[in-house]
Design an enzyme around this catalytic site. Structure first.
Site, mmCIF file in Angstrom:
data_model
loop_
_atom_site.group_PDB
_atom_site.id
_atom_site.type_symbol
_atom_site.label_atom_id
_atom_site.label_comp_id
_atom_site.label_asym_id
_atom_site.label_seq_id
_atom_site.Cartn_x
_atom_site.Cartn_y
_atom_site.Cartn_z
ATOM 1 N N LYS A 73 -4.849 0.633 7.428
ATOM 2 C CA LYS A 73 -5.181 -0.027 6.156
ATOM 3 C C LYS A 73 -3.996 0.150 5.218
ATOM 4 C CE LYS A 73 -8.579 -0.127 2.400
ATOM 5 N NZ LYS A 73 -9.821 0.492 1.867
ATOM 6 N N LYS A 77 -6.009 -3.937 8.342
ATOM 7 C CA LYS A 77 -6.355 -4.555 7.060
ATOM 8 C C LYS A 77 -5.159 -4.480 6.134
ATOM 9 C CE LYS A 77 -9.665 -4.174 3.239
ATOM 10 N NZ LYS A 77 -10.727 -3.353 2.628
ATOM 11 N N SER A 92 -10.024 -10.329 0.677
ATOM 12 C CA SER A 92 -10.388 -11.215 -0.428
ATOM 13 C C SER A 92 -9.228 -12.078 -0.903
ATOM 14 C CB SER A 92 -10.929 -10.384 -1.588
ATOM 15 O OG SER A 92 -9.967 -9.432 -2.026
#
Length: 328
Positions: free
Chosen positions: A198, A252, A278
């Site tokens: 991440k 991510k 997003s």
């Protein structure tokens, strides 16, 4: 190998049936995980920075679960919008067995038991400072103290009915600690999907609006999320999480890190997931709104890119749209 004109690669592209026959990568609704935001109350709350995405109360989150089931989407990912008055420096609401997340898990599993539920294990939806863990006086996120809380949080979610717990915090050692606690407490079939790679990304802004942490974050998350410059480090992170008991790993964000997805898949041959975050969703929506691209085609092409890179599945806010498009 034959040479042109004996070999014409366009032959197999000349008709639609042949293109389908020779397709190397398959994308179906079974590859999709739908992230959903849960809020108190029953009114739908549209998220301005994520056009087409809303926060849902418990009644409507169950309706979304039924929708996912009917579309062939196998799993939902839940994220709570914790009320500001319940956010504290230590994120103690994460350990409330009747918190918003636990109530949402129970509501979905009671109504639609056949749908998978993935839960976020991290403290940023619960802290007043917006970080994913416990901070010291200098604002540094403490690793071991945070991991201890995450273990209890994961157990609460498992006891509420979560099928997959997904630690997104990037603390060292937390996967092993969570796996040990799940085993010790009889949750042997609860999966761990580790946010293994991440990155400290600029693509998370609308998500922070969705969970109500925009404006709360003090400083940044670069001391625990990964440097976008690093790839070898991602392989080390994945190796550690797998050794500690992760069933699958996540990269991510998604599209800016397709190279990482490919390297992880090639190196470990384990289930790899990507989160089309997003900011990626918002860019597709903005492009479609500006006439710079056709939404349906952009959605399917980006999801196919994840599959081609080696993803078993993708978390995407476009999941219901993609499932409908794939159903024809």
């Amino acid at each position: 190998m034959s040479q042109y004109p004996a070999l014409r690669l366009r032959r197999t592209r000349a008709s639609e049936w042949s293109r389908r026959l020779h397709a190397e990568t398959l994308l179906t609704p079974a590859n999709l995980i739908w992230p959903l935001f849960v809020t108190e109350g029953e009114a739908e709350e549209p998220i301005a920075s994520l056009p087409g995405v809303s926060r849902w109360g418990l009644r409507d989150i169950v309706a979304r679960a039924r929708e996912a089931r009917d579309l062939g989407i196998p799993c939902l990912a839940l994220f709570p919008n914790t009320p500001r008055e319940l956010r504290t420096d230590d994120g103690r609401e994460a350990l409330n067995p009747d918190n918003l997340m636990c109530r949402a898990i129970r509501a979905i599993k009671d109504a639609v038991p056949e749908i998978g539920v993935l839960t976020d294990v991290a403290l940023d939806p619960y802290t007043a400072h917006g970080h994913d863990g416990i901070v010291d006086a200098q604002g540094y996120v403490l690793n071991d103290e945070t991991s201890a809380v995450l273990v209890d949080q994961a157990l609460l979610q498992a006891e509420a009915g979560a099928d997959i717990v997904a630690p997104s915090d990037m603390m060292d050692g937390r996967v092993g600690a969570i796996r040990g606690a799940l085993e010790a407490n009889g949750h042997v079939n609860v999966q761990i999907m580790a946010y293994a790679a991440k990155y400290a990304s600029a693509f998370y802004g609308p998500f922070r609006d969705a969970v109500g942490s925009r404006g709360l974050l003090k400083g940044d998350k670069k001391t625990y999320q990964m440097d976008p410059a690093n790839a070898e480090e991602a392989l080390r992170e994945v190796a550690l999480d797998l050794a500690e008991g992760a069933d699958s790993v996540m990269v991510k964000p998604g599209l800016p890190y397709l190279d990482i997805i490919l390297r992880v898949k090639d190196a470990f041959q384990v289930p790899v997931f990507a989160y089309q975050v997003s900011g990626e969703y918002a860019m597709i929506e903005a492009a479609a709104a500006a006439g710079a691209g056709e939404r349906d085609a952009l959605v399917l092409e980006t999801l196919m890119a994840f599959r081609r890179a080696g993803c078993s599945g993708m978390l995407t806010y476009h999941a219901p749209l993609a499932a409908r498009l794939l159903a024809g």
